[in-house]
Write an enzyme that holds these catalytic residues in place. Structure first.
Site, PDB file in Angstrom:
ATOM      1  N   GLU A  43     -73.859  -9.937  27.840  1.00 17.29           N
ATOM      2  CA  GLU A  43     -74.620  -9.634  26.633  1.00 17.29           C
ATOM      3  C   GLU A  43     -75.934  -8.985  27.064  1.00 17.29           C
ATOM      4  OE1 GLU A  43     -76.365 -12.256  22.852  1.00 17.29           O
ATOM      5  OE2 GLU A  43     -76.134 -13.194  24.813  1.00 17.29           O
ATOM      6  N   LYS A 109     -71.922  -9.681  17.037  1.00 19.29           N
ATOM      7  CA  LYS A 109     -72.106 -11.131  17.174  1.00 19.29           C
ATOM      8  C   LYS A 109     -72.302 -11.784  15.807  1.00 19.29           C
ATOM      9  CE  LYS A 109     -75.112 -14.326  19.777  1.00 19.29           C
ATOM     10  NZ  LYS A 109     -76.344 -14.347  20.620  1.00 19.29           N
ATOM     11  N   CYS A 145     -71.983 -15.272  23.626  1.00 22.29           N
ATOM     12  CA  CYS A 145     -73.004 -16.272  23.924  1.00 22.29           C
ATOM     13  C   CYS A 145     -73.015 -17.454  22.934  1.00 22.29           C
ATOM     14  CB  CYS A 145     -74.367 -15.593  24.001  1.00 22.29           C
ATOM     15  SG  CYS A 145     -75.612 -16.545  24.913  1.00 22.29           S
TER      16      CYS A 145
END
Length: 256
Positions: A43, A109, A145
């Site tokens: 990321e 995300k 994440c």
């Protein structure tokens, strides 16, 4: 049975997209030479958190994405990397680009890091769609994440047929954060009954509340067992995903 050689290129990026692209391209070349056909970068490969994300954000046909697209095409590999693209509301999207021969996809995300004193949502607009794609007969899902803390996303990717889930991250250091990373990567592989390739930023000294990295990139099998794990420093992890194991685990324990 289908086998797929995969790699996590654990690097540390800074605020300069041009310098970061050079690091990313070199890491892709090294992992391709090691035989990997699917290569994950972290990321925030475009620019580390703490940078001016609005200033560095680029569209998916911008110079950073185009540079990754070129090295993936030249080497005949699939590259997955985190970047930031402009959002319609003045914020940015925290996006994973997937590019390579016959493959082009992106994932924004969904779960933003509004935790541990950080407020990712101040600068980042969330996505709202799960994404899977196919490489050499293997269905691959994507997460980023903080998504690791949401088991339902991984169960949904497993139900969508993902046999491998790739999770680029910039997992910030902090009390017990290493233990949480190890636990959550193993648990989410088990939830999805899929292989999980997690690629974190290499360890970087914390700067305020901005998440940076702890390293510990890992390849986890569908039973939640680590098949490989890196330390804190910049390094490469290469391993083999065998879809037969995911099929067997889902047949024996039909939780999906």
């Amino acid at each position: 049975m289908t086998s797929l050689r995969v790699a996590a290129a654990q690097i540390s990026t800074g605020p300069d997209p041009v310098a970061n692209l050079a690091i990313a391209v070199e890491s892709v070349r090294r992992t391709a030479e090691a035989g990997a056909s699917v290569i994950a970068l972290p990321e925030a490969t475009l620019a580390a958190f703490g940078s001016d994300l609005r200033a560095v954000a680029e569209p998916l046909d911008g110079p950073f994405a185009s540079g990754l697209r070129k090295v993936a095409a030249d080497l005949g590999v699939v590259v997955i990397a985190g970047l930031f693209e402009p959002a319609s509301d003045g914020r940015v999207h925290n996006t994973l680009l997937v590019t390579g021969p016959g493959v082009e996809a992106s994932y924004r995300k969904i779960h933003l890091y509004d935790a541990f004193g950080s407020r990712e949502s101040d600068l980042v607009a969330p996505g709202d769609e799960l994404v899977t794609f196919e490489v050499d007969g293997v269905r691959v899902g994507l997460a980023t994440c903080y998504d690791l803390r949401f088991a339902d996303q991984f169960t949904a990717l497993g139900r969508a047929g993902a046999e491998l889930i790739v999770v680029p991250a910039s997992w910030g250091a902090g009390p017990a954060k290493e233990d949480q990373w190890d636990l959550l990567t193993r648990a989410r592989a088990s939830d999805a009954q899929a292989w999980l390739l997690a690629c974190d930023q290499a360890w970087t000294a914390p700067r305020g509340t901005d998440p940076l990295g702890i390293g510990r990139s890992a390849l986890i099998d569908p039973l939640g067992h680590p098949r490989g794990r890196l330390g804190a420093e910049a390094d490469l992890l290469v391993g083999t995903v065998e879809t037969e194991l995911a099929v067997a685990v889902r047949a024996r324990v039909p939780i999906l």
